[in-house]
Design a protein around this motif. Structure first.
Motif, short mmCIF file in Angstrom:
data_model
loop_
_atom_site.label_atom_id
_atom_site.label_comp_id
_atom_site.label_asym_id
_atom_site.label_seq_id
_atom_site.Cartn_x
_atom_site.Cartn_y
_atom_site.Cartn_z
N ASP A 124 41.81 59.89 42.37
CA ASP A 124 41.86 58.73 43.27
C ASP A 124 40.63 58.67 44.17
O ASP A 124 40.06 57.59 44.40
CB ASP A 124 43.14 58.81 44.12
N ARG A 147 44.42 53.15 29.96
CA ARG A 147 45.44 53.05 31.01
C ARG A 147 44.78 52.91 32.39
O ARG A 147 45.23 52.12 33.23
CB ARG A 147 46.34 54.29 30.98
N ILE A 151 44.43 49.64 35.64
CA ILE A 151 44.80 49.68 37.06
C ILE A 151 43.56 49.74 37.96
O ILE A 151 43.65 50.04 39.14
CB ILE A 151 45.73 50.88 37.36
N CYS A 250 48.59 58.45 35.45
CA CYS A 250 48.31 57.02 35.66
C CYS A 250 49.38 56.36 36.51
O CYS A 250 49.07 55.50 37.35
CB CYS A 250 48.19 56.31 34.31
N THR A 251 50.63 56.76 36.33
CA THR A 251 51.70 56.22 37.16
C THR A 251 51.54 56.66 38.61
O THR A 251 51.74 55.88 39.55
CB THR A 251 53.08 56.66 36.63
N THR A 254 48.85 54.60 40.16
CA THR A 254 49.37 53.25 40.42
C THR A 254 50.20 53.23 41.70
O THR A 254 50.07 52.32 42.53
CB THR A 254 50.24 52.77 39.24
N ASN A 257 48.09 53.28 44.80
CA ASN A 257 47.30 52.07 45.03
C ASN A 257 48.04 50.87 44.45
O ASN A 257 47.48 50.09 43.67
CB ASN A 257 45.92 52.20 44.37
N TYR A 258 49.30 50.72 44.85
CA TYR A 258 50.19 49.79 44.16
C TYR A 258 49.67 48.35 44.17
O TYR A 258 49.58 47.71 43.12
CB TYR A 258 51.58 49.84 44.76
N ALA A 261 46.45 47.98 42.15
CA ALA A 261 46.72 48.20 40.72
C ALA A 261 47.43 47.00 40.12
O ALA A 261 47.10 46.57 39.00
CB ALA A 261 47.57 49.46 40.54
N GLU A 262 48.39 46.43 40.84
CA GLU A 262 49.10 45.26 40.34
C GLU A 262 48.18 44.05 40.23
O GLU A 262 48.27 43.26 39.28
CB GLU A 262 50.29 44.94 41.25
N LYS A 265 46.05 44.61 37.15
CA LYS A 265 46.88 44.42 35.95
C LYS A 265 47.03 42.93 35.63
O LYS A 265 46.91 42.52 34.47
CB LYS A 265 48.27 45.03 36.15
#
Length: 277
Positions: A124, A147, A151, A250-251, A254, A257-258, A261-262, A265
């Motif tokens: 990160d 992946r 993100i 990767c999860t 995510t 950094n939600y 990342a969203e 995406k």
């Protein structure tokens, strides 16, 4: 492997030479006889430690028998065990299913949460993330790059051994290397990672063995638990275990950094939507 002993079972070779074994070699021989199923899944480091001897002693023992090294012996010994197996109780469909499910379960059980969190944090923080993988491990590396791109994490994957050395030479203390090697003994990967450490890069190892040439250079170790026989090198079962770790990393990124990342995406999905009918 083209060994001069390809047509002779290792158990027969050892039996023929056991009267010449030293005390240390007797310890190795006794361990092999008692734990044949474990031997074919060991790294050289694990094999020597389990036998209670030094790595050099274990190698001398195998070369004394006529093998080129541990991998040569392990391949032929695995073949002997497979040929001797009489388990006909399940179909190959059931066996593959169970092996894959078990690989994920076992990997879940051995994941070190602190090491996972530290690895996620290192990735990160870094703007220079490089993935090294050769052969089937390179496939897992490509999937990881895919992946991470989705993100918003810019990552380079290098699967060519010459390019790995060149890329390793360009790293610095702000770089993170993710080295993927099931055995932890792939020489090209280990050589590149040793250069990366000289450049003070942070090294994260995704491997099947806690103790191996690769993990000697690793700052963080994430272990899979897909025991792979030398006869099954590159099997899908081992890649499933690797991809499970990739998914965890990767999860985790995510979740850290939600919102960003969203957003990435959505933008990626919009940009490739025109590629679909």
């Amino acid at each position: 492997m083209n060994s001069p002993l390809s047509n002779v079972r290792p158990s027969v070779v050892m039996e023929q030479h056991k009267h010449q074994f030293t005390k240390s070699e007797q310890k190795i021989y006794a361990y092999i006889l008692k734990h044949p199923e474990q031997v074919i899944y060991h790294s050289l480091t694990e094999f020597s430690e389990a036998s209670g001897v030094a790595e050099a002693t274990a190698l001398r023992f195998l070369r004394k028998l006529g093998y080129k090294g541990f991998q040569d012996f392990k391949f032929l010994f695995a073949r002997e065990i497979a040929e001797a197996s009489t388990d006909q109780g399940e179909t190959y469909l059931e066996r593959i299913r169970e092996n894959m499910v078990q690989a994920i379960r076992d990997t879940h059980d051995v994941v070190d949460h602190d090491e996972l969190s530290a690895s996620i944090e290192a990735i990160d923080r870094s703007a220079d993330v490089v993935i090294f993988g050769i052969g089937s491990s390179g496939i897992a590396g490509l999937d990881m790059q895919h992946r991470l791109m989705r993100i918003g994490k810019h990552t380079t994957v290098v699967t060519d051994s010459h390019f790995q050395m060149m890329r390793a030479a360009s790293l610095n203390e702000k770089s993170v290397v993710i080295a993927i090697s099931l055995t932890g003994g792939t020489k090209d990967i280990v050589d590149a990672v040793s250069v990366a450490k000289e450049k003070k890069a942070t090294v994260i190892a995704l491997t099947n063995y806690v103790k191996s040439p690769l993990t000697r250079y690793a700052d963080h170790i994430l272990v899979t638990s897909a025991k792979e026989s030398p006869l099954d090198s590159g099997s899908l079962v081992s890649k499933v275990a690797q991809l499970y770790l990739v998914d965890l990393i990767c999860t985790g990124l995510t979740m850290n950094n939600y919102e960003e990342a969203e957003r990435v995406k959505r933008e990626v999905s919009d940009s490739i939507s025109g590629k679909l009918y």
